[in-house]
Design a protein around this motif. Structure first.
Motif, PDB file in Angstrom:
ATOM      1  N   THR A 169       0.087  -3.887   3.907  1.00 37.99           N
ATOM      2  CA  THR A 169      -0.625  -4.857   4.752  1.00 37.99           C
ATOM      3  C   THR A 169      -1.977  -4.286   5.198  1.00 37.99           C
ATOM      4  O   THR A 169      -3.012  -4.641   4.653  1.00 37.99           O
ATOM      5  N   THR A 170      -1.952  -3.369   6.159  1.00 37.62           N
ATOM      6  CA  THR A 170      -3.221  -2.866   6.701  1.00 37.62           C
ATOM      7  C   THR A 170      -4.041  -2.106   5.662  1.00 37.62           C
ATOM      8  O   THR A 170      -5.264  -2.187   5.653  1.00 37.62           O
ATOM      9  N   ARG A 171      -3.366  -1.358   4.781  1.00 35.28           N
ATOM     10  CA  ARG A 171      -4.113  -0.548   3.813  1.00 35.28           C
ATOM     11  C   ARG A 171      -4.867  -1.408   2.805  1.00 35.28           C
ATOM     12  O   ARG A 171      -5.899  -0.999   2.271  1.00 35.28           O
ATOM     13  N   CYS A 172      -4.364  -2.590   2.535  1.00 34.73           N
ATOM     14  CA  CYS A 172      -5.022  -3.419   1.516  1.00 34.73           C
ATOM     15  C   CYS A 172      -5.274  -4.835   2.036  1.00 34.73           C
ATOM     16  O   CYS A 172      -5.193  -5.810   1.280  1.00 34.73           O
ATOM     17  N   LEU A 173      -5.612  -4.947   3.309  1.00 33.63           N
ATOM     18  CA  LEU A 173      -5.817  -6.268   3.900  1.00 33.63           C
ATOM     19  C   LEU A 173      -6.973  -7.018   3.248  1.00 33.63           C
ATOM     20  O   LEU A 173      -6.909  -8.236   3.054  1.00 33.63           O
TER      21      LEU A 173
END
Length: 309
Positions: free
Chosen positions: A76-80
């Protein structure tokens, strides 16, 4: 939950040659059965989640049905940016499956906690956000995701969660909540792996003479607005229960719905994590106790609110 996911994915792979599995370098043994049957449709994308999401979007736009899977913060956050631009902007039918959501990986510290993902993902256009409550909801959600022509985010716990439903869910549908138990004094709206805690809270309330209805809100986006309209009319107290920040999560989505529809609840309580990283050392059960998210704590707060209300 993750074992149910892997098993159902294998079944879907047997039924549909378009189903492709992408892993962020975890769960390799978990998918042994899938790989044994469909070796050409399993891709270990390594610790390169942004690239994995771009690959999944490309596959989806070329007629495949990719399922991308890894630990929640990393998918999620790493590849938002890639989720937003590659997947959602193109309305690519990618199923994003996150394992260990909330505080399931509590013992590994804040880098592995995921109490912000619902807020991130539900704000993206075209995204469906699903938080199954047990293994049967996981299976139903994964199967339903393959019938969508849009992105779907499925938020899993880890493993060993209690099974709440008595069997497969024949009428499962995104955006349609499931009533687990009927009641008259309070309504507990639960999402994700907090469903067993909500049921425990209802049992504790029953011992105090308080009748609590329990509803599994497995879909945070779109919300079941019919259900919300009903419960806020019928109940003097409604509570949302989630293992996610109270900022931007399920409870926030319900609060937004109340404002948008000019509904004034008699009492509305949101159970969730605070606006802070959880830096204490301990596993999920301990974290829930510290944060007031265990079933008996939820019951105590609701009972107190009803007495004061």
């Amino acid at each position: 939950m993750r074992n149910a996911f892997a098993d159902e994915l294998t079944r879907l792979g047997d039924e549909d040659a378009r189903v492709v599995m992408l892993s962020g370098d975890i769960g390799n043994r978990l998918f042994d059965k899938f790989k044994a049957k469909h070796a050409q449709r399993f891709f270990n994308c390594g610790v390169a989640e942004a690239n994995m999401m771009g690959v999944a979007a490309g596959m989806a736009m070329n007629g495949l049905r990719p399922v991308a899977y890894t630990i929640t913060p990393f998918i999620t956050t790493r590849c938002l940016e890639q989720i937003r631009t590659d997947v959602c902007y193109h309305e690519a039918p990618v199923t994003i499956v996150a394992v260990g959501a909330g505080l399931a990986y509590s013992g590994l510290g804040p880098t592995h906690h995921a109490c912000e993902d619902i807020a991130f993902l539900r704000s993206l256009p075209n995204m469906v956000v699903v938080c199954p409550g047990d293994a049967f909801e996981v299976r139903a959600a994964l199967r339903a995701s393959q019938q969508q022509d849009r992105p779907v985010y499925i938020r899993l716990g880890k493993k060993g969660e209690p099974v709440v439903h008595s069997g497969p869910l024949a009428e499962f549908a995104f955006g349609k909540a499931i009533t687990m138990a009927r009641g008259s004094d309070a309504c507990l709206l639960s999402t994700g792996n907090m469903l067993p805690e909500a049921i425990e809270a209802a049992h504790a309330l029953e011992k105090q003479g308080i009748s609590a209805e329990v509803v599994s809100f497995h879909t945070v986006k779109p919300l079941d607005e019919t259900c919300l309209s009903d419960v806020f009319v019928r109940f003097p107290l409604v509570a949302t229960i989630e293992e996610h920040s109270r900022i931007g999560g399920f409870g926030a989505a319900v609060a937004e719905w109340l404002i948008d529809h000019s509904v004034t609840p008699r009492q509305f309580i949101r159970f969730g994590t605070p606006d802070a990283f959880f830096k204490k050392s301990g596993e999920q059960e301990y974290a829930r106790e510290v944060l007031g998210l265990s079933g008996h704590q939820i019951a105590a707060k609701i009972a107190d609110a009803l007495r004061q209300g």
